[in-house]
Design a protein around this motif. Structure first.
Motif, PDB file in Angstrom:
ATOM      1  N   ARG A  51       0.934  -1.173  -0.033  1.00 23.11           N
ATOM      2  CA  ARG A  51      -0.095   0.048   0.102  1.00 23.11           C
ATOM      3  C   ARG A  51       0.907   1.271  -0.162  1.00 23.11           C
ATOM      4  N   PRO A  52       1.996   1.243   0.998  1.00 22.71           N
ATOM      5  CA  PRO A  52       2.716   2.499   0.677  1.00 22.71           C
ATOM      6  C   PRO A  52       3.304   2.736  -0.734  1.00 22.71           C
ATOM      7  N   VAL A  53       3.975   1.505  -1.243  1.00 21.04           N
ATOM      8  CA  VAL A  53       4.563   1.770  -2.547  1.00 21.04           C
ATOM      9  C   VAL A  53       3.313   2.179  -3.692  1.00 21.04           C
ATOM     10  N   LEU A  54       2.214   1.786  -3.539  1.00 19.03           N
ATOM     11  CA  LEU A  54       0.941   2.227  -4.307  1.00 19.03           C
ATOM     12  C   LEU A  54       0.781   3.623  -4.276  1.00 19.03           C
ATOM     13  N   VAL A  55       0.808   4.177  -3.001  1.00 15.91           N
ATOM     14  CA  VAL A  55       0.723   5.561  -2.822  1.00 15.91           C
ATOM     15  C   VAL A  55       1.771   6.353  -3.386  1.00 15.91           C
ATOM     16  N   LEU A  56       2.991   5.816  -3.270  1.00 14.23           N
ATOM     17  CA  LEU A  56       4.062   6.619  -4.102  1.00 14.23           C
ATOM     18  C   LEU A  56       3.952   6.743  -5.418  1.00 14.23           C
ATOM     19  N   LEU A  60       3.668   9.714  -8.259  1.00 10.00           N
ATOM     20  CA  LEU A  60       4.412   9.654  -9.229  1.00 10.00           C
ATOM     21  C   LEU A  60       3.796   9.863 -10.611  1.00 10.00           C
ATOM     22  N   ALA A  61       2.715   9.166 -10.768  1.00 14.40           N
ATOM     23  CA  ALA A  61       1.979   8.768 -12.007  1.00 14.40           C
ATOM     24  C   ALA A  61       1.335  10.125 -12.340  1.00 14.40           C
ATOM     25  N   ASN A  62       0.873  10.963 -11.342  1.00 15.38           N
ATOM     26  CA  ASN A  62       0.084  11.946 -11.475  1.00 15.38           C
ATOM     27  C   ASN A  62       0.815  13.441 -11.440  1.00 15.38           C
ATOM     28  N   ASN A  64       4.227  15.759 -12.800  1.00 12.33           N
ATOM     29  CA  ASN A  64       5.202  16.034 -13.741  1.00 12.33           C
ATOM     30  C   ASN A  64       6.463  16.079 -13.245  1.00 12.33           C
ATOM     31  N   ASN A  65       7.304  15.467 -13.239  1.00 10.27           N
ATOM     32  CA  ASN A  65       8.726  15.631 -12.919  1.00 10.27           C
ATOM     33  C   ASN A  65       8.894  16.163 -11.387  1.00 10.27           C
ATOM     34  N   SER A  66       8.008  15.483 -10.610  1.00 12.19           N
ATOM     35  CA  SER A  66       7.940  15.866  -9.453  1.00 12.19           C
ATOM     36  C   SER A  66       8.836  14.638  -8.608  1.00 12.19           C
ATOM     37  N   SER A  67       9.409  15.165  -7.730  1.00  7.26           N
ATOM     38  CA  SER A  67      10.255  14.055  -6.854  1.00  7.26           C
ATOM     39  C   SER A  67       9.455  13.614  -5.620  1.00  7.26           C
ATOM     40  N   LEU A  68       9.803  12.741  -4.897  1.00  8.91           N
ATOM     41  CA  LEU A  68       9.140  12.297  -3.731  1.00  8.91           C
ATOM     42  C   LEU A  68       9.480  13.150  -2.507  1.00  8.91           C
ATOM     43  N   THR A  69       8.515  13.824  -2.057  1.00 10.44           N
ATOM     44  CA  THR A  69       9.040  14.682  -0.662  1.00 10.44           C
ATOM     45  C   THR A  69       8.709  13.976   0.647  1.00 10.44           C
ATOM     46  N   GLU A  70       9.324  14.537   1.452  1.00 14.73           N
ATOM     47  CA  GLU A  70       9.008  13.757   3.005  1.00 14.73           C
ATOM     48  C   GLU A  70       7.396  13.754   3.196  1.00 14.73           C
ATOM     49  N   ASP A  71       6.722  14.788   2.881  1.00 17.55           N
ATOM     50  CA  ASP A  71       5.255  14.703   3.049  1.00 17.55           C
ATOM     51  C   ASP A  71       4.738  13.483   2.540  1.00 17.55           C
ATOM     52  N   ILE A  72       4.869  13.137   1.079  1.00 17.76           N
ATOM     53  CA  ILE A  72       4.451  12.057   0.519  1.00 17.76           C
ATOM     54  C   ILE A  72       4.735  10.665   1.370  1.00 17.76           C
ATOM     55  N   PHE A  73       5.790  10.673   1.641  1.00 15.47           N
ATOM     56  CA  PHE A  73       6.313   9.592   2.486  1.00 15.47           C
ATOM     57  C   PHE A  73       5.669   9.353   3.855  1.00 15.47           C
ATOM     58  N   TYR A  74       5.424  10.387   4.368  1.00 18.90           N
ATOM     59  CA  TYR A  74       4.408  10.377   5.699  1.00 18.90           C
ATOM     60  C   TYR A  74       3.042   9.869   5.266  1.00 18.90           C
ATOM     61  N   LEU A  75       2.545  10.318   4.238  1.00 15.60           N
ATOM     62  CA  LEU A  75       0.987   9.920   3.772  1.00 15.60           C
ATOM     63  C   LEU A  75       1.150   8.548   3.627  1.00 15.60           C
ATOM     64  N   ALA A  76       2.172   7.872   2.682  1.00 10.61           N
ATOM     65  CA  ALA A  76       2.255   6.482   2.504  1.00 10.61           C
ATOM     66  C   ALA A  76       2.387   5.739   3.693  1.00 10.61           C
ATOM     67  N   SER A  77       3.247   6.103   4.703  1.00 13.27           N
ATOM     68  CA  SER A  77       3.264   5.284   6.011  1.00 13.27           C
ATOM     69  C   SER A  77       2.011   5.379   6.775  1.00 13.27           C
ATOM     70  N   ALA A  78       1.155   6.404   6.484  1.00 13.49           N
ATOM     71  CA  ALA A  78      -0.109   6.291   7.256  1.00 13.49           C
ATOM     72  C   ALA A  78      -1.104   5.109   6.567  1.00 13.49           C
ATOM     73  N   VAL A  79      -0.929   4.950   5.237  1.00 14.67           N
ATOM     74  CA  VAL A  79      -1.846   4.296   4.759  1.00 14.67           C
ATOM     75  C   VAL A  79      -1.389   2.780   4.993  1.00 14.67           C
TER      76      VAL A  79
END
Length: 79
Positions: A51-56, A60-62, A64-79
């Motif tokens: 599930r966390p990998v699915l969130v990441l 990334l799929a949505n 353009n040229n975005s990098s993974l930020t700490e906020d996204i990792f916190y969101l992924a860890s909550a899932v």
């Protein structure tokens, strides 16, 4: 299928790095050592990465040229 496996492993590795460097450090400094050890043990067990990998991947799929930020990792860890 090989591409999926490669991307999954790559993003899983990024997420596990975030867990060990950020979440586990926060747990160790915020909780009683016995509780911290139990929480880290539970989070380290296998089968909790899809599930966390699915969130990441969705992020990334949505973007353009975005990098993974700490906020996204916190969101992924909550899932």
């Amino acid at each position: 299928m090989e591409e999926f496996s490669r991307l999954f492993q790559e993003r899983k590795k990024c997420f596990e790095k975030f867990l060990s460097e950020t979440i586990f450090t926060e747990i160790k400094t915020s909780f009683n050592p016995t509780l911290a050890d139990a929480a880290i043990y539970s989070l380290s067990a296998g089968g909790k990465r899809f599930r966390p990998v699915l969130v990441l991947s969705a992020f990334l799929a949505n973007k353009n040229n975005s990098s993974l930020t700490e906020d996204i990792f916190y969101l992924a860890s909550a899932v």
